[in-house]
Design a protein around this motif. Sequence first.
Motif, PDB file in Angstrom:
ATOM      1  N   VAL A   7       0.814  -1.219  -0.085  1.00 21.91           N
ATOM      2  CA  VAL A   7       0.149  -0.070  -0.186  1.00 21.91           C
ATOM      3  C   VAL A   7       0.912   1.228   0.034  1.00 21.91           C
ATOM      4  O   VAL A   7       1.677   1.343   0.726  1.00 21.91           O
ATOM      5  N   VAL A   8       0.493   2.142  -0.933  1.00 17.37           N
ATOM      6  CA  VAL A   8       0.996   3.430  -0.945  1.00 17.37           C
ATOM      7  C   VAL A   8       0.030   4.411  -0.726  1.00 17.37           C
ATOM      8  O   VAL A   8      -0.853   4.387  -1.540  1.00 17.37           O
ATOM      9  N   LEU A  29      10.577   4.683   0.603  1.00 18.39           N
ATOM     10  CA  LEU A  29       9.665   5.473  -0.653  1.00 18.39           C
ATOM     11  C   LEU A  29       9.248   6.699  -0.252  1.00 18.39           C
ATOM     12  O   LEU A  29       8.371   6.981   0.893  1.00 18.39           O
ATOM     13  N   ALA A  30       9.590   7.731  -1.022  1.00 18.23           N
ATOM     14  CA  ALA A  30       9.335   9.197  -0.699  1.00 18.23           C
ATOM     15  C   ALA A  30       9.344   9.881  -2.167  1.00 18.23           C
ATOM     16  O   ALA A  30      10.525  10.217  -2.502  1.00 18.23           O
ATOM     17  N   VAL A  31       8.326  10.058  -3.015  1.00 14.85           N
ATOM     18  CA  VAL A  31       8.456  10.801  -4.340  1.00 14.85           C
ATOM     19  C   VAL A  31       7.250  11.760  -4.456  1.00 14.85           C
ATOM     20  O   VAL A  31       6.337  11.857  -3.688  1.00 14.85           O
ATOM     21  N   LYS A  42       6.288   7.405 -11.117  1.00 14.43           N
ATOM     22  CA  LYS A  42       7.771   7.803 -10.116  1.00 14.43           C
ATOM     23  C   LYS A  42       7.351   6.679  -8.997  1.00 14.43           C
ATOM     24  O   LYS A  42       8.590   6.016  -8.856  1.00 14.43           O
ATOM     25  N   ILE A  43       6.454   6.428  -8.581  1.00 10.60           N
ATOM     26  CA  ILE A  43       6.050   5.261  -7.688  1.00 10.60           C
ATOM     27  C   ILE A  43       6.533   4.015  -8.542  1.00 10.60           C
ATOM     28  O   ILE A  43       7.229   3.011  -7.549  1.00 10.60           O
ATOM     29  N   ALA A  44       6.032   3.426  -9.664  1.00 12.67           N
ATOM     30  CA  ALA A  44       6.660   2.480 -10.253  1.00 12.67           C
ATOM     31  C   ALA A  44       7.966   2.103 -10.317  1.00 12.67           C
ATOM     32  O   ALA A  44       8.874   1.302  -9.983  1.00 12.67           O
ATOM     33  N   ASP A  45       8.740   3.479 -10.584  1.00  8.28           N
ATOM     34  CA  ASP A  45      10.402   3.346 -10.828  1.00  8.28           C
ATOM     35  C   ASP A  45      10.864   3.044  -9.440  1.00  8.28           C
ATOM     36  O   ASP A  45      11.868   2.131  -9.370  1.00  8.28           O
ATOM     37  N   ALA A  46      10.423   3.771  -8.463  1.00  9.17           N
ATOM     38  CA  ALA A  46      10.974   3.714  -6.995  1.00  9.17           C
ATOM     39  C   ALA A  46      10.710   2.412  -6.367  1.00  9.17           C
ATOM     40  O   ALA A  46      11.447   1.974  -5.711  1.00  9.17           O
ATOM     41  N   VAL A  47       9.670   2.090  -6.531  1.00  8.82           N
ATOM     42  CA  VAL A  47       9.331   0.475  -5.979  1.00  8.82           C
ATOM     43  C   VAL A  47      10.299  -0.517  -6.691  1.00  8.82           C
ATOM     44  O   VAL A  47      10.883  -1.345  -5.704  1.00  8.82           O
ATOM     45  N   SER A  48      10.437  -0.464  -7.700  1.00  7.61           N
ATOM     46  CA  SER A  48      11.522  -1.460  -8.288  1.00  7.61           C
ATOM     47  C   SER A  48      12.766  -1.148  -7.887  1.00  7.61           C
ATOM     48  O   SER A  48      13.514  -2.281  -7.466  1.00  7.61           O
ATOM     49  N   ASP A  49      13.177  -0.121  -7.805  1.00  6.73           N
ATOM     50  CA  ASP A  49      14.664   0.267  -7.386  1.00  6.73           C
ATOM     51  C   ASP A  49      14.745  -0.154  -5.819  1.00  6.73           C
ATOM     52  O   ASP A  49      15.627  -0.782  -5.442  1.00  6.73           O
ATOM     53  N   VAL A  65       0.561  -3.021  -6.194  1.00  5.14           N
ATOM     54  CA  VAL A  65       0.756  -1.910  -5.231  1.00  5.14           C
ATOM     55  C   VAL A  65      -0.674  -1.231  -5.542  1.00  5.14           C
ATOM     56  O   VAL A  65      -1.192  -0.781  -6.474  1.00  5.14           O
ATOM     57  N   ARG A  66      -1.115  -0.924  -4.206  1.00  8.26           N
ATOM     58  CA  ARG A  66      -2.372  -0.358  -4.176  1.00  8.26           C
ATOM     59  C   ARG A  66      -1.978   1.253  -3.695  1.00  8.26           C
ATOM     60  O   ARG A  66      -1.322   1.529  -2.779  1.00  8.26           O
ATOM     61  N   VAL A  67      -2.418   2.057  -4.867  1.00 10.26           N
ATOM     62  CA  VAL A  67      -2.107   3.509  -4.276  1.00 10.26           C
ATOM     63  C   VAL A  67      -3.463   4.252  -3.640  1.00 10.26           C
ATOM     64  O   VAL A  67      -4.543   4.529  -4.551  1.00 10.26           O
TER      65      VAL A  67
END
Length: 80
Positions: A7-8, A29-31, A42-49, A65-67
């Motif tokens: 959950v984001v 995670l902080a974007v 940005k969430i998708a990129d950050a989650v993978s990394d 991922v639930r936003v």
Amino acid sequence: MLDTTMVVTATWDEEASVWFATSEDIDGLAVEADTLEKLERKIADAVSDLLELNGKGPDLPEIPVRVRTEHVLKIPNPHF
């Protein structure tokens, strides 16, 4: 192994005019972005990394991922 949906929370910061996202499920995670669409990318990129950096690679072809969004809607009071 990661087997649950993460959950984001995306919150609108009215003063800064940006959406920002954090998560208790994804360490670090902080974007932020000016639109939800940009924030989701940005969430998708950050989650993978971050999952790779944190050593939490799921055994799944996709990462669920639930936003959740939070913002204050200000409605004029007709009695004011």
